[in-house]
Design an enzyme around this catalytic site. Structure first.
Site, short mmCIF file in Angstrom:
data_model
loop_
_atom_site.label_atom_id
_atom_site.label_comp_id
_atom_site.label_asym_id
_atom_site.label_seq_id
_atom_site.Cartn_x
_atom_site.Cartn_y
_atom_site.Cartn_z
N ASP A 218 39.51 20.90 52.91
CA ASP A 218 38.22 20.74 52.21
C ASP A 218 37.16 20.17 53.15
O ASP A 218 35.98 20.10 52.78
CB ASP A 218 38.38 19.84 50.97
CG ASP A 218 39.06 18.51 51.29
OD1 ASP A 218 40.21 18.55 51.76
OD2 ASP A 218 38.43 17.46 51.11
N ASN A 219 37.56 19.75 54.33
CA ASN A 219 36.57 19.27 55.31
C ASN A 219 36.42 20.24 56.48
O ASN A 219 35.93 19.86 57.54
CB ASN A 219 36.98 17.88 55.81
CG ASN A 219 36.84 16.82 54.73
OD1 ASN A 219 36.05 16.98 53.79
ND2 ASN A 219 37.58 15.74 54.84
N ARG B 11 33.68 25.79 52.32
CA ARG B 11 34.77 25.33 53.19
C ARG B 11 36.02 26.14 52.90
O ARG B 11 36.06 26.89 51.91
CB ARG B 11 35.03 23.85 52.92
CG ARG B 11 35.14 23.60 51.43
CD ARG B 11 34.90 22.16 51.01
NE ARG B 11 33.54 21.88 50.57
CZ ARG B 11 32.96 20.70 50.67
NH1 ARG B 11 33.60 19.68 51.16
NH2 ARG B 11 31.72 20.52 50.28
N GLY C 27 32.76 15.13 44.37
CA GLY C 27 32.88 13.99 43.45
C GLY C 27 31.75 13.00 43.63
O GLY C 27 31.51 12.14 42.79
N ARG D 243 21.72 14.94 53.38
CA ARG D 243 22.38 15.67 54.46
C ARG D 243 22.05 17.15 54.40
O ARG D 243 21.82 17.70 53.32
CB ARG D 243 23.87 15.37 54.35
CG ARG D 243 24.85 16.43 54.66
CD ARG D 243 26.24 15.83 54.76
NE ARG D 243 27.16 16.46 53.82
CZ ARG D 243 28.45 16.15 53.72
NH1 ARG D 243 28.97 15.20 54.46
NH2 ARG D 243 29.23 16.77 52.87
N GLY E 258 31.48 8.01 42.34
CA GLY E 258 30.41 8.91 42.80
C GLY E 258 29.43 8.26 43.77
O GLY E 258 28.42 8.85 44.14
#
Ligand code: AMP
Ligand code: MG
Length: 478
Positions: A244-245, A175, A84, A168, A118
């Site tokens: 999701d992490n 994931r 997102g 990053r 966002g």
């Protein structure tokens, strides 16, 4: 300037949305990780031109930046998510043939933004930069931070904040939630394609296996155990271990509400949104097992065409968790006390020490530091009868198993002297967000060399005041 690839776009279109970063009128490069650039042999002649290059990638059929689709179990509840507020600019393949996603986080809305803007606040981006680079130096698999860019825009949260984005790097952002997305929102072909791609990209060595999905599940389990064992080694609490992490690569990522434990207690939790303590320090192994079980569920159709057999295979793999966990965990904990002999009869030494630390409310990092530096002083809280008895016991096992010289070496390599203590991080961030980077840079520098104790840096080993510790909370998604 930099050759980027887009292998992810070979996946079915349901896995991504092609999108460009929002245009920012005055993006300003605040921090650039020169050591990481050097490591990757990226040599921009001019940082500003490098930034424009990243922000102005042309879109085309075969290339162009994209946001990734995924789902995930957040605090136990299943939701459709997706990037997102993150965009992969492209994939960079290093000289050692390691492929990295080059991602911007906080660079504007995507198809997956739902109600969000966002964007990211400067403070949250600086926090992720500091924490991820500290984790890397602490020898924990982690996403890396290449740069912090101030957008020149304000971001509205509970009040207006300066906006920024992070550049990053990760070996892959795939994931557990990407597989859940494929399984529950895609077709069986989508799940197959994702599995094949993930194996090719991350674990080509299992391409020869007869049951590739099962091999991937087992591989993911081992790398996740390794990384969580490392978290337990340094007292790290991720804080938001949603599926999701949880990266299939085994990299720690998404430094939202993470924090470091000071006083040892397995129930330690700092995240403001984790009111149930689901992701407390001591729960991290059982949570990673739960996340891996969700991964196994998503892979079921590929494990075997017969649902019952598939379930049995999944269960069999997940049942291997405990054995693997305890072996790796105790091996690590024994190294923290200088013992290389991993026989189960030595496990009690670890358990007894932790029980004493909990009882005496000892600082996790400093206790192991004191043991490795031989600094346990009489008169300190460590001088309790239980602690003394434990030390006698420990010494005899350690001398027998490893010997003093070797033990000291091992302990120094496994016990950090310097961790990003929450109050030091907060102080540094408070100042940096108003333009004074002195403390931030100083802390970052100390954290580059966390295993080398130096008396002159003693101030960085001081635990927080109790009032700070008990009132400290972290927030994510800011
Ligand atoms: P996180 O807690 O950072 O892992 O984020 C969980 C989900 O929320 C992901 O799908 C993020 O992309 C999304 N998200 C978090 N913050 C924002 C934001 N400011 N705008 C849009 N989406 C967001
Ligand atoms: Mg996330």
């Amino acid at each position: 300037m930099l050759y980027l690839e887009y292998s992810y776009l070979s996946l079915p279109a349901t896995f991504y949305e092609k999108v460009k970063p929002s245009p920012f009128s005055k993006p300003e490069l605040l921090l650039l990780n020169q050591a990481l650039l050097d490591e990757l042999h990226i040599q921009p002649q001019n940082p500003q031109a490098f930034l424009s290059f990243l922000l102005n990638q042309e879109e085309g059929d075969a290339f162009g930046s994209f946001a990734q689709a995924y789902a995930g179990h957040q605090f136990g509840h299943f939701t459709k998510l997706g990037d997102g507020r993150a965009i992969v600019i492209g994939e960079y393949v290093s000289a050692t043939k390691q492929r990295y996603d080059l991602q911007l986080k906080g660079s504007g809305r995507t198809a997956y933004s739902r109600g969000g803007d966002g964007k990211a606040t400067l403070k949250s981006v600086l926090r992720e930069y500091l924490m991820s680079e500290a984790m890397h130096a602490l020898k924990v698999q982690s996403s890396r931070s290449l740069a912090v860019v101030k957008t020149g825009e304000m971001v509205q949260r509970e009040k207006p904040h300066e906006g920024a984005f992070l550049i990053r790097l990760m070996k892959s952002h795939i994931r557990v939630g990407t597989f859940e997305y494929a399984r529950y929102f895609g077709s069986s072909q989508d799940l197959k394609a994702l599995t094949k791609y993930t194996i090719q990209r991350l674990y080509p060595e299992i391409e020869q296996e007869e049951n590739q999905a099962l091999a991937l599940l087992k591989k993911a389990m081992l790398v996740q155990i390794d990384v969580v064992v490392d978290w337990m080694r340094i007292g790290f609490i991720h804080g938001v271990m949603n599926t999701d992490n949880t990266a299939i690569s085994g990299e720690t990522f998404d430094y939202g509400p993470c924090a470091f434990m000071n006083v040892y207690h397995p129930q330690t939790v700092f995240s403001a949104i984790d009111t149930q303590g689901r992701y407390a320090f001591g729960n991290q192994p059982s949570i990673i097992k739960w996340n891996l079980a969700k991964f196994a569920e998503a892979l079921l159709p590929l494990l075997h065409p017969e649902p019952e057999t598939a379930l049995k295979l999944a269960q069999g793999a997940i049942d291997e968790f405990e054995d693997n966990w305890y072996k790796k965990y105790y091996k690590m904990m024994l190294l923290k006390i200088g013992i290389e002999d991993v026989s189960p009869e030595n496990y009690a030494l670890v358990n007894e020490l932790l029980a004493i630390m909990k009882e005496l409310k000892l600082d996790y990092t400093n206790t192991f530091l004191a043991l490795s530096q031989d600094l346990v002083e009489t008169g300190s809280t460590m001088d309790s009868v239980d602690f003394k008895n434990w030390k006698v016991n420990w010494m005899s096992v350690m001398l027998n198993a490893t010997g003093m010289v070797q033990a000291k070496k091992i302990m120094e390599a496994n016990n950090p002297a310097f961790i990003p203590r929450n109050y030091l991080v907060e102080e540094a961030l408070e100042k940096a967000t108003v333009g004074d980077f002195t403390q931030f840079e100083q802390l970052l520098k100390v954290l580059q060399n966390p295993y080398q104790y130096q008396e002159s840096l003693n101030q960085f080993t001081i635990p927080p005041a109790e009032e700070f510790e008990t009132s400290y909370t972290t927030f994510c998604g800011t």
